[in-house]
Write a protein that holds these residues in place. Structure first.
Motif, PDB file in Angstrom:
ATOM      1  N   GLY B  16      -0.631   0.634  -5.520  1.00 47.29           N
ATOM      2  CA  GLY B  16      -1.586  -0.709  -5.281  1.00 47.29           C
ATOM      3  C   GLY B  16      -2.995  -0.528  -5.029  1.00 47.29           C
ATOM      4  O   GLY B  16      -3.706  -1.202  -5.332  1.00 47.29           O
ATOM      5  N   ASP B  17      -3.547   0.628  -4.232  1.00 42.66           N
ATOM      6  CA  ASP B  17      -4.771   0.732  -4.136  1.00 42.66           C
ATOM      7  C   ASP B  17      -5.620   1.431  -5.237  1.00 42.66           C
ATOM      8  O   ASP B  17      -6.791   1.336  -5.217  1.00 42.66           O
ATOM      9  N   ARG B  19      -6.342   4.074  -5.822  1.00 46.79           N
ATOM     10  CA  ARG B  19      -7.492   5.136  -5.551  1.00 46.79           C
ATOM     11  C   ARG B  19      -6.857   6.316  -6.132  1.00 46.79           C
ATOM     12  O   ARG B  19      -7.617   7.279  -6.209  1.00 46.79           O
ATOM     13  N   ASP B  50      -2.079  16.531   7.086  1.00 51.04           N
ATOM     14  CA  ASP B  50      -1.083  15.459   7.572  1.00 51.04           C
ATOM     15  C   ASP B  50      -1.520  14.461   8.578  1.00 51.04           C
ATOM     16  O   ASP B  50      -0.891  13.239   8.268  1.00 51.04           O
ATOM     17  N   MET B  51      -2.253  14.709   9.430  1.00 51.81           N
ATOM     18  CA  MET B  51      -2.862  13.597  10.030  1.00 51.81           C
ATOM     19  C   MET B  51      -3.271  12.242   9.236  1.00 51.81           C
ATOM     20  O   MET B  51      -2.939  11.261   9.302  1.00 51.81           O
ATOM     21  N   MET B  54      -0.455  10.559   7.188  1.00 49.03           N
ATOM     22  CA  MET B  54       0.213   9.895   8.263  1.00 49.03           C
ATOM     23  C   MET B  54      -0.562   8.547   8.519  1.00 49.03           C
ATOM     24  O   MET B  54      -0.022   7.293   8.627  1.00 49.03           O
ATOM     25  N   LYS B  55      -1.935   8.541   8.791  1.00 48.27           N
ATOM     26  CA  LYS B  55      -2.726   7.410   9.044  1.00 48.27           C
ATOM     27  C   LYS B  55      -2.564   6.630   7.958  1.00 48.27           C
ATOM     28  O   LYS B  55      -2.367   5.446   8.285  1.00 48.27           O
ATOM     29  N   GLU B  56      -2.730   7.046   6.892  1.00 47.74           N
ATOM     30  CA  GLU B  56      -2.636   6.233   5.452  1.00 47.74           C
ATOM     31  C   GLU B  56      -1.409   5.393   5.631  1.00 47.74           C
ATOM     32  O   GLU B  56      -1.270   4.345   5.046  1.00 47.74           O
ATOM     33  N   PHE B  58       0.831   4.570   7.694  1.00 39.17           N
ATOM     34  CA  PHE B  58       1.001   3.636   8.745  1.00 39.17           C
ATOM     35  C   PHE B  58       0.026   2.397   8.421  1.00 39.17           C
ATOM     36  O   PHE B  58       0.408   1.292   8.715  1.00 39.17           O
ATOM     37  N   ALA B  59      -1.005   2.935   8.108  1.00 40.39           N
ATOM     38  CA  ALA B  59      -2.176   1.877   7.805  1.00 40.39           C
ATOM     39  C   ALA B  59      -1.540   0.759   6.829  1.00 40.39           C
ATOM     40  O   ALA B  59      -1.540  -0.448   6.814  1.00 40.39           O
ATOM     41  N   LEU B  61       1.732   0.400   6.187  1.00 38.49           N
ATOM     42  CA  LEU B  61       2.663  -0.412   6.701  1.00 38.49           C
ATOM     43  C   LEU B  61       2.122  -1.557   7.255  1.00 38.49           C
ATOM     44  O   LEU B  61       2.801  -2.563   7.393  1.00 38.49           O
ATOM     45  N   LEU B  62       1.138  -1.184   8.193  1.00 40.27           N
ATOM     46  CA  LEU B  62       0.564  -2.554   9.038  1.00 40.27           C
ATOM     47  C   LEU B  62       0.154  -3.429   8.080  1.00 40.27           C
ATOM     48  O   LEU B  62       0.177  -4.669   8.503  1.00 40.27           O
ATOM     49  N   LEU B  63      -0.728  -3.068   7.156  1.00 48.60           N
ATOM     50  CA  LEU B  63      -1.007  -4.281   6.314  1.00 48.60           C
ATOM     51  C   LEU B  63       0.307  -4.946   5.410  1.00 48.60           C
ATOM     52  O   LEU B  63      -0.089  -5.935   4.806  1.00 48.60           O
ATOM     53  N   MET B  67      -2.788  -5.398   0.253  1.00 52.02           N
ATOM     54  CA  MET B  67      -3.931  -4.530   0.522  1.00 52.02           C
ATOM     55  C   MET B  67      -5.267  -5.544   0.561  1.00 52.02           C
ATOM     56  O   MET B  67      -6.361  -4.714   0.710  1.00 52.02           O
ATOM     57  N   TRP B 115       8.266  10.725  10.390  1.00 51.08           N
ATOM     58  CA  TRP B 115       7.114   9.531  10.693  1.00 51.08           C
ATOM     59  C   TRP B 115       7.572   8.079  10.734  1.00 51.08           C
ATOM     60  O   TRP B 115       7.370   7.375  11.676  1.00 51.08           O
TER      61      TRP B 115
END
Lengths: 501, 501
Positions: B16-17, B19, B50-51, B54-56, B58-59, B61-63, B67, B115
């Protein structure tokens, strides 16, 4: 600075599940300088628990605050908006003094905001780009880049954020003023300390011969810089809110026409031949937050009604307004209403969200806008708060100076004093008024608005409005604590997990 | 084992993104034993990234996979379900051999599932509890604990997960069979290798004198253990799916009555006086996945229609079915339909989701159920896949044994052989059939179902159904690769970020 219940613990994390995991204790643990070098056992624990805290934050965001898991929670947009609001509230809600944030609190704020803001890194748009093939020809392709509004505003807000924290840091070594608890101060006077509207704030004290010139310069510089932050954050917040769609729920709740929404007096004032905002405000009772908010709600509602009617008319080609009101007049009324809103915003930067704003925030599904709106709102709120604390010190200084010289002498000198100084005398008079809860808005407006209105008395309303819009003067904010956070209490987002089995 | 495109990279992260951030490279980086001790520079980098990963996760998932950030994405429940499906697909999708997973892949699977599963830690229910006051009296209070279905099933699924990975690990040191690429194998034979239905699988080879007794025991033990995992995961998946509400969309899409849904032949077969499932299946063409799925869809649809009609009748008190069909008969038809579904599930554990299942997964808003359903589905799918690979080796062994002894000798000995062995001969015959794409389901059913139906020929349909339900025999699975993941391609969840500005 913090009471025990809330010490550095982000409230959005600890609500609802009742487990009371002391995550922040874990996260803060090991943050003293001795363990800041990575690779120590403590450093490792610290990072591990960071992962745990982050997982928990995101898990709760995904659940949309519905801890039953049933998916009846709020949207990701609102969950993130609430998370930012609550985090800011727990970080700054009890920051009452001009002094640096505790390093631990600052670290949590920086870290958790980074987690929440990381979501916007993945919000992208497609833009055309050119790719060069091996033979040197170009092909038009679509690539993704971060959405424009976020690309522009998120770094700006981060900058404003750090300016405010630096402002607080700048008061680290100052010894020219200090704080005493309200109780001590008032016991000395044997007065009823609860009669003061700011009874919950600590009292600022300056030396008996006033502040040093250096301290005054520091305070004035910080005030100017915070004023810039406040202005920028307010502009971003207003812009994001104005871009959000007006929710159907809100429109359905509106009365049929603007007159019903405004009430007879307001409607008559706005639609009269001549409209002088200063004169208009002088007739309003804006002594309580509720009354200010009510005015804002009525005016916003009538503006939405009018705009919808005008659009409807353009679409249908027939008048729904009545033939007596021309297009020009309607536009004039709208500008007057807009002027009132701008003045309210300037005079009461800390009033709670209006019904329209709450409705927009609650119904907004755009994750990017949710983050921009909430981040700019908490920055605006913090800036407004720091501004008030700076003004407290400057006022205390003036009070001491006056006591030194004697009232009469101060009066005779006051004409020659700088505009800056007289502004604070004005405020001082207001603060000294015996019935603080019945003050009119005009009391707050101060010299700047008065001189502005005099200067522009020959202008039309529209000219005046545009003038106000362009200049956006930073007027003296009332001393009420900004209550911007408080819309949450109205939203009632937290749902109880229901017993499923 | 993995091709370059997909090596250990979870596809749900990179879609999707555009990048193409090589996060997994970062995450995997430093995972060799030399850097596994914490506190090294590399170890620190590893945790930091790892952080970031994980942030990516969850981000996104939240979206909700939208995108553009516009909030038009899927619910948290579906986003998590898709994330688990895609992660499993990228981890196991190309695992074609009985050999341990690469340590890096296993580490990513374990980490990223942790996660995703961490969300269920925060799904709670209120339960009454007693609190003792200082004076020794008890007060009834409500406390939160994890929701029962999650408390019970998530640890079970984690256990099944690790049993499967251990199963693969158990083949680490075996030297008794090995794999050669299909091309090499077929070039030797000069045949058209694409004619084989499993042309995309590597070919398993055993020594010319067959497997050692030790290897046979190992394979049989692993097969038994995987069979248990498959059974348990299937049961959890079926149970979660059955608890999900039937979506209105699905009901709206149904024909008016069961007869229309089933078609004349199926309807007649199910509603006839006598119903023999074996005989029934022998008339069906189930040669392709599509035909099996079509049968499942028709039967599920008619069952939903019948159940709704029965409920409607109970509510209204009048018959909507017609007076000719009694309540008892309707229940009988339902049991027959249920029997067909159970048999289909046993015979084709790898068929794609039915329309009803897809509709339920797509519309389900319960985050807990979404995670249980997707996790149990990917475990079921992996178990079924490992089962097929074990059977491949056992079949190759039988083939070699037969070649050694000569066809005639094998025939004469086969009567005396164990049931286990004869089962594989049966399968072998099927595999050796010249037209693999026109086989009937009855070819697959094998001796167990035949003997079962003979044994129970005096039973009523209902008795037979309950017998089948209780025993749930693990029958030979067809050799098609489990396609359970493939419902995603139908959902079309990924939305393109739209150009907003």
């Amino acid at each position: 600075m913090f009471d025990g219940r809330n010490s550095g613990n982000s409230s959005f994390s600890s609500r609802g599940d009742g487990r009371n995991t002391p995550e922040h204790e874990l996260a803060v643990h090991g943050m003293n300088p001795a363990s800041s070098s990575h690779g120590t056992r403590r450093g490792k624990q610290n990072r591990t628990s960071d992962m745990e805290v982050m997982k928990e934050r995101f898990a709760k965001l995904l659940l949309g605050e519905d801890m039953s898991g049933g998916g009846e929670g709020v949207t990701s947009a609102l969950a993130l908006s609430n998370a930012i609001t609550n985090l800011a509230d727990s970080m700054f809600g009890e920051h009452m003094k001009l002094q640096p944030m505790y390093p631990e609190t600052k670290e949590i704020w920086r870290k958790e905001m980074n987690w929440l803001l990381s979501v916007v890194d993945h919000i992208v748009q497609f833009v055309p780009s050119r790719q060069m093939a091996k033979n040197g020809t170009f092909t038009e392709i679509m690539v993704t880049k971060q959405r424009d509004d976020l690309l522009m505003n998120i770094p700006a807000l981060r900058k404003l954020d750090s300016v405010l924290l630096e402002t607080l840091d700048n008061f680290k070594d100052q010894k020219d003023f200090w704080y005493v608890p309200r109780e001590v101060e008032d016991t000395e006077k044997n007065g009823d300390w609860r009669r003061d509207e700011n009874w919950w704030l600590p009292v600022v004290k300056v030396p008996s011969d006033g502040l040093s010139e250096e301290s005054r310069r520091l305070l004035q510089n910080q005030k100017d810089s915070v004023a810039q932050v406040l202005k920028a954050a307010t502009a971003i917040n207003a812009s994001v809110l104005s871009e959000m769609r007006i929710p159907d729920d809100y429109i359905d709740s509106l009365p049929k026409n603007g007159k019903t929404s405004l009430g007879d007096f307001l409607y008559k004032s706005i639609t009269e031949e001549n409209f002088d905002p200063d004169y208009f405000f002088s007739f309003l009772d804006l002594s309580t937050e509720y009354k200010v908010l009510d005015l804002k709600n009525r005016i916003e509602a009538s503006m939405v009604i009018w705009k919808r009617k005008m659009n409807q008319k353009e679409k249908d080609g027939k008048s729904q307004w009545g033939s007596t009101v021309s297009l020009e007049k309607r536009e004039l009324f709208e500008v007057r209403a807009e002027t009132i809103l701008v003045m309210l915003k300037q005079q009461f930067p800390g009033i709670p969200q209006s019904s329209l704003e709450i409705s927009k925030i609650k119904n907004n599904k755009d994750v990017g806008q949710a983050i921009l709106e909430s981040y700019s709102r908490v920055i605006e709120s913090l800036a407004s708060k720091i501004m008030s604390r700076v003004e407290d010190v400057l006022e205390a200084d003036i009070l001491v100076q006056r006591q030194m010289m004697g009232e009469a002498e101060v009066r005779s000198e006051s004409e020659a004093e700088s505009a800056f100084s007289s502004e604070y005398e004005e405020t001082e008079k207001v603060a000294a008024a015996e019935t603080p809860n019945s003050r009119k808005l005009s009391d707050f407006i101060g010299w700047r608005l008065s001189s502005d209105t005099k200067k522009h008395s020959s202008m039309s309303d529209i000219e005046f409005f545009h003038k106000v819009e362009q200049e956006k003067p930073m007027m003296k904010s009332p001393r009420a604590l900004p209550k911007k956070f408080s819309y949450l209490s109205k939203l009632e987002n937290m749902r109880s997990p229901s017993d499923r089995h």
